[in-house]
Design a protein around this motif. Sequence first.
Motif, PDB file in Angstrom:
ATOM      1  N   SER A  43      44.222  49.663  86.820  1.00  0.00           N
ATOM      2  CA  SER A  43      43.187  48.472  86.423  1.00  0.00           C
ATOM      3  C   SER A  43      42.922  48.702  84.763  1.00  0.00           C
ATOM      4  CB  SER A  43      42.031  48.745  87.204  1.00  0.00           C
ATOM      5  OG  SER A  43      41.200  49.877  86.742  1.00  0.00           O
ATOM      6  N   SER A  44      43.550  49.921  84.157  1.00  0.00           N
ATOM      7  CA  SER A  44      43.314  50.214  82.824  1.00  0.00           C
ATOM      8  C   SER A  44      44.081  49.069  82.026  1.00  0.00           C
ATOM      9  CB  SER A  44      43.825  51.685  82.408  1.00  0.00           C
ATOM     10  OG  SER A  44      45.221  51.581  82.688  1.00  0.00           O
ATOM     11  N   THR A  45      43.702  48.691  80.664  1.00  0.00           N
ATOM     12  CA  THR A  45      44.141  47.767  80.105  1.00  0.00           C
ATOM     13  C   THR A  45      45.323  48.339  79.571  1.00  0.00           C
ATOM     14  OG1 THR A  45      41.976  47.320  79.271  1.00  0.00           O
ATOM     15  CG2 THR A  45      44.026  46.495  77.855  1.00  0.00           C
ATOM     16  N   PRO A  46      46.312  47.390  79.675  1.00  0.00           N
ATOM     17  CA  PRO A  46      47.877  47.953  79.154  1.00  0.00           C
ATOM     18  C   PRO A  46      47.789  47.708  77.685  1.00  0.00           C
ATOM     19  CG  PRO A  46      47.818  45.443  79.921  1.00  0.00           C
ATOM     20  CD  PRO A  46      46.551  45.924  80.461  1.00  0.00           C
ATOM     21  N   ALA A  47      48.801  48.861  77.526  1.00  0.00           N
ATOM     22  CA  ALA A  47      48.951  49.099  75.756  1.00  0.00           C
ATOM     23  C   ALA A  47      49.605  47.511  75.184  1.00  0.00           C
ATOM     24  CB  ALA A  47      49.985  50.021  75.433  1.00  0.00           C
ATOM     25  N   LYS A  48      49.274  47.036  74.113  1.00  0.00           N
ATOM     26  CA  LYS A  48      49.843  45.950  73.384  1.00  0.00           C
ATOM     27  C   LYS A  48      50.517  46.197  72.260  1.00  0.00           C
ATOM     28  CE  LYS A  48      45.433  44.772  71.226  1.00  0.00           C
ATOM     29  NZ  LYS A  48      44.274  43.746  70.907  1.00  0.00           N
ATOM     30  N   ASP A  49      51.374  45.337  71.814  1.00  0.00           N
ATOM     31  CA  ASP A  49      52.188  45.457  70.582  1.00  0.00           C
ATOM     32  C   ASP A  49      51.232  45.387  69.420  1.00  0.00           C
ATOM     33  OD1 ASP A  49      54.379  45.753  71.943  1.00  0.00           O
ATOM     34  OD2 ASP A  49      54.857  43.699  71.968  1.00  0.00           O
ATOM     35  N   VAL A  50      51.254  46.230  68.460  1.00  0.00           N
ATOM     36  CA  VAL A  50      50.410  46.127  67.174  1.00  0.00           C
ATOM     37  C   VAL A  50      51.263  46.399  65.943  1.00  0.00           C
ATOM     38  CG1 VAL A  50      48.554  47.230  68.394  1.00  0.00           C
ATOM     39  CG2 VAL A  50      50.282  48.778  67.247  1.00  0.00           C
ATOM     40  N   THR A  51      50.518  45.854  64.943  1.00  0.00           N
ATOM     41  CA  THR A  51      51.046  45.928  63.656  1.00  0.00           C
ATOM     42  C   THR A  51      50.043  46.571  62.595  1.00  0.00           C
ATOM     43  OG1 THR A  51      50.520  43.852  62.890  1.00  0.00           O
ATOM     44  CG2 THR A  51      52.570  44.023  63.792  1.00  0.00           C
ATOM     45  N   ALA A  52      50.256  46.765  61.500  1.00  0.00           N
ATOM     46  CA  ALA A  52      49.342  47.279  60.548  1.00  0.00           C
ATOM     47  C   ALA A  52      48.192  46.111  60.378  1.00  0.00           C
ATOM     48  CB  ALA A  52      49.762  47.612  59.107  1.00  0.00           C
ATOM     49  N   GLU A  53      48.479  44.936  60.678  1.00  0.00           N
ATOM     50  CA  GLU A  53      47.564  43.764  60.476  1.00  0.00           C
ATOM     51  C   GLU A  53      46.788  43.470  61.763  1.00  0.00           C
ATOM     52  OE1 GLU A  53      46.826  42.818  57.393  1.00  0.00           O
ATOM     53  OE2 GLU A  53      48.565  43.813  56.488  1.00  0.00           O
ATOM     54  N   THR A  54      46.932  44.101  62.675  1.00  0.00           N
ATOM     55  CA  THR A  54      46.138  44.202  64.016  1.00  0.00           C
ATOM     56  C   THR A  54      44.817  44.323  64.069  1.00  0.00           C
ATOM     57  OG1 THR A  54      48.202  44.519  65.228  1.00  0.00           O
ATOM     58  CG2 THR A  54      45.875  44.712  66.502  1.00  0.00           C
ATOM     59  N   VAL A  55      43.877  43.395  64.190  1.00  0.00           N
ATOM     60  CA  VAL A  55      42.496  43.517  64.126  1.00  0.00           C
ATOM     61  C   VAL A  55      41.919  44.493  65.210  1.00  0.00           C
ATOM     62  CG1 VAL A  55      40.103  42.247  63.809  1.00  0.00           C
ATOM     63  CG2 VAL A  55      42.341  41.211  62.699  1.00  0.00           C
ATOM     64  N   VAL A  56      40.962  45.448  64.662  1.00  0.00           N
ATOM     65  CA  VAL A  56      40.569  46.011  65.867  1.00  0.00           C
ATOM     66  C   VAL A  56      39.049  45.956  65.970  1.00  0.00           C
ATOM     67  CG1 VAL A  56      42.203  48.121  65.722  1.00  0.00           C
ATOM     68  CG2 VAL A  56      40.053  48.267  64.382  1.00  0.00           C
ATOM     69  N   ALA A  57      38.477  45.275  64.899  1.00  0.00           N
ATOM     70  CA  ALA A  57      36.981  44.904  64.983  1.00  0.00           C
ATOM     71  C   ALA A  57      36.885  44.014  63.677  1.00  0.00           C
ATOM     72  CB  ALA A  57      36.143  46.346  64.818  1.00  0.00           C
ATOM     73  N   THR A  58      35.577  43.409  64.135  1.00  0.00           N
ATOM     74  CA  THR A  58      35.277  42.507  62.932  1.00  0.00           C
ATOM     75  C   THR A  58      33.577  42.631  62.731  1.00  0.00           C
ATOM     76  OG1 THR A  58      36.954  40.716  63.455  1.00  0.00           O
ATOM     77  CG2 THR A  58      35.039  39.939  62.338  1.00  0.00           C
ATOM     78  N   VAL A  59      33.197  42.694  61.314  1.00  0.00           N
ATOM     79  CA  VAL A  59      31.814  43.195  60.989  1.00  0.00           C
ATOM     80  C   VAL A  59      31.259  41.996  60.176  1.00  0.00           C
ATOM     81  CG1 VAL A  59      29.992  44.665  60.140  1.00  0.00           C
ATOM     82  CG2 VAL A  59      32.168  45.633  61.492  1.00  0.00           C
ATOM     83  N   ASN A  60      30.466  41.066  60.644  1.00  0.00           N
ATOM     84  CA  ASN A  60      29.745  40.059  60.015  1.00  0.00           C
ATOM     85  C   ASN A  60      31.154  39.283  59.564  1.00  0.00           C
ATOM     86  OD1 ASN A  60      27.232  40.947  60.438  1.00  0.00           O
ATOM     87  ND2 ASN A  60      27.226  42.291  58.801  1.00  0.00           N
ATOM     88  N   GLY A  61      31.976  38.801  60.225  1.00  0.00           N
ATOM     89  CA  GLY A  61      33.272  38.072  59.842  1.00  0.00           C
ATOM     90  C   GLY A  61      34.306  38.889  58.843  1.00  0.00           C
ATOM     91  N   LYS A  62      34.116  40.167  58.659  1.00  0.00           N
ATOM     92  CA  LYS A  62      35.296  41.095  57.933  1.00  0.00           C
ATOM     93  C   LYS A  62      35.876  41.626  58.803  1.00  0.00           C
ATOM     94  CE  LYS A  62      35.648  43.227  53.671  1.00  0.00           C
ATOM     95  NZ  LYS A  62      35.021  43.806  52.212  1.00  0.00           N
ATOM     96  N   ASP A  63      37.202  41.513  58.743  1.00  0.00           N
ATOM     97  CA  ASP A  63      37.902  42.359  59.624  1.00  0.00           C
ATOM     98  C   ASP A  63      38.476  43.831  59.408  1.00  0.00           C
ATOM     99  OD1 ASP A  63      38.264  39.941  61.212  1.00  0.00           O
ATOM    100  OD2 ASP A  63      40.357  39.630  60.093  1.00  0.00           O
ATOM    101  N   ILE A  64      38.398  44.508  60.442  1.00  0.00           N
ATOM    102  CA  ILE A  64      38.904  45.923  60.173  1.00  0.00           C
ATOM    103  C   ILE A  64      40.172  46.057  60.909  1.00  0.00           C
ATOM    104  CG2 ILE A  64      38.358  48.371  60.539  1.00  0.00           C
ATOM    105  CD1 ILE A  64      35.580  47.777  60.738  1.00  0.00           C
TER     106      ILE A  64
END
Length: 306
Positions: A43-64
């Motif tokens: 049931s664990s979340t499968p790994a997904k394809d990523v790039t350097a631009e993959t957004v991991v979090a957003t704080v007040n509309g600004k992406d990390i």
Amino acid sequence: MTQRFQRSAAMAFALALSAPAWAQDTTAPATEAPAATTEETASSTPAKDVTAETVVATVNGKDITLGHMILIRQSLPQQYAQLPDNVLFQGILDQLIQQSALQGNYSGDIPVRVRLAMENEERALLAAEEVGELLETAVTDEAIQKAYDATYANAEGETEFKAAHILVETEEEAKAVAEEVKGGADFAEVAKAKSTGPSGPNGGALGWFGKGMMVPEFETAVMAMEPGAVSDPVKTQFGWHVIKLEETRVKEAPALDEVRGELKAQVEQEAVKAHIDALVEKANVDKSGAEGIDPANLSNLDLLEK
């Protein structure tokens, strides 16, 4: 002002490199997590394809992005770099979220010190990119071969010498020693008994040496001798020497592969210097603004607060 600058710089450094969630004793073994059950694994979340631009979090509309995290990971001190990936991932993500929240809450103008630091960082990073692109094509087998030929191919082999000596304090002592060994006494035994130099207990043996490795007076005397000969007394800053030249040899040029690493570094250095010199020569450089500035201002942190 100076104290404020130092305090804020220290805080920025701490925020960049540490976080409560992972500022732990990195020498202690990590706690081993219980093994996952078959159901949990499925049931664990499968790994997904990523790039350097993959957004991991957003704080007040600004992406990390994942790229932001990777760069932080690469800049960590060694004690943090040894932490498990899962600990690093969460710690870095939490820290970037905290920094983003702090950044977003800052309402003042960008301080001079921050703007200048950002300009310095951009300048350095892009300069490094330019050098990196240059080195991709500058270091070739042909360039290394050319450097080898220029350094070694046409150079005559260097003569090396194997000698021993007896060091005493006065010319009279040296003359007596020279007469003794030339008369048939064993050189090594006389050296052990009479030499005041550190090589005395080893029979005066100096091993192999090349040009420039001995003081000039000693070197000149050795170069004028034939193998097996014993010198007349030779004066140097250390005292009086009686020298025995045991043998000579010609040091051959090393094979290319033996010096490939140093030749590669030489080619890189020369290519970068030539490229920089050419760019600076072509650039419109005006250094008149530096005239009349007291160099002591380099330590004046108060200027960064104006």
